[in-house]
Design an enzyme around this catalytic site. Sequence first.
Site, short mmCIF file in Angstrom:
data_model
loop_
_atom_site.label_atom_id
_atom_site.label_comp_id
_atom_site.label_asym_id
_atom_site.label_seq_id
_atom_site.Cartn_x
_atom_site.Cartn_y
_atom_site.Cartn_z
CE LYS A 1 40.24 40.46 40.01
NZ LYS A 1 41.14 41.41 40.66
CE1 TYR B 1 40.91 40.10 45.90
CE2 TYR B 1 38.40 40.40 45.74
CZ TYR B 1 39.63 40.36 45.26
OH TYR B 1 39.76 40.37 43.63
CG ASN C 1 43.15 43.87 38.25
OD1 ASN C 1 42.23 43.15 38.79
ND2 ASN C 1 44.16 43.89 39.45
CG HIS D 1 42.61 36.60 42.07
ND1 HIS D 1 43.20 37.47 43.09
CD2 HIS D 1 42.75 35.27 42.58
CE1 HIS D 1 43.82 36.51 44.12
NE2 HIS D 1 43.41 35.25 43.70
CD GLU E 1 43.47 33.00 46.37
OE1 GLU E 1 43.91 34.01 46.92
OE2 GLU E 1 43.65 32.77 45.21
P1 CMP Z 1 43.78 40.83 42.86
O1 CMP Z 1 44.94 39.80 42.24
O2 CMP Z 1 42.51 40.53 42.74
O3 CMP Z 1 44.22 41.01 44.17
C1 CMP Z 1 43.92 42.04 45.01
C2 CMP Z 1 43.11 43.15 44.33
O4 CMP Z 1 43.18 44.48 44.86
C3 CMP Z 1 43.91 43.26 43.03
O5 CMP Z 1 43.97 42.28 42.13
C4 CMP Z 1 43.21 44.38 42.38
O6 CMP Z 1 42.18 44.55 41.79
C5 CMP Z 1 42.96 45.46 43.76
N1 CMP Z 1 43.42 46.63 43.90
C6 CMP Z 1 44.88 46.54 44.38
N2 CMP Z 1 45.10 48.06 44.33
C7 CMP Z 1 44.04 48.65 44.32
C8 CMP Z 1 43.82 49.99 44.41
N3 CMP Z 1 44.66 51.02 44.50
N4 CMP Z 1 42.73 50.44 43.97
C9 CMP Z 1 41.82 49.49 43.62
N5 CMP Z 1 41.70 48.26 43.62
C10 CMP Z 1 43.25 47.86 44.07
#
Ligand code: CMP
Length: 143
Positions: A9, A49, A112, A115, A126
Amino acid sequence: MEKTFLMLKPDAVQRRMIGKLVQRFEEKGFELIGAKLMRMTMAQAEAHYAEHTDKPFYGELLEFITSGPVFAMVWQGEGVVAMSRLMIGKTNPLEAAPGTIRGDFATDKGNNIIHGSDSPESAEREVANAFHPEELLIFDPFL
Ligand code: CMP
């Protein structure tokens, strides 16, 4: 052979972590069959998403993933979907085990780092959202 879509990311790219993170999956023994630095369009972000449209953080999610370049990859190998999810760690980095990518390098649920597809079916969708078929190698270890 099973494939997964992994995406570093914008926070990972900005923190100069591409090499270090790619190395983890290479060392594990999976095959990289496609990779590129790209900027997700809003349409690609919405498609990626789609299952989160009704979440309170959906807007933030789109804003973040389109905020800068991402490093999109396709990896191949037996069990690559489940194993890469294990290597990535829990979505909330504060609950992710040390030794996992999120456990080692992140503290924030949104920023985070990476993905990983949650199933082979999600991976197919995806990958198609981010790559043209001709951008992927057809990897055959016996060739
Ligand atoms: P990802 O694996 O990319 O798939 C969905 C994403 O939603 C997840 O990683 C997080 O980055 C994001 N996400 C999940 N929970 C939250 C939250 N409470 N606040 C912000 N982002 C979130």
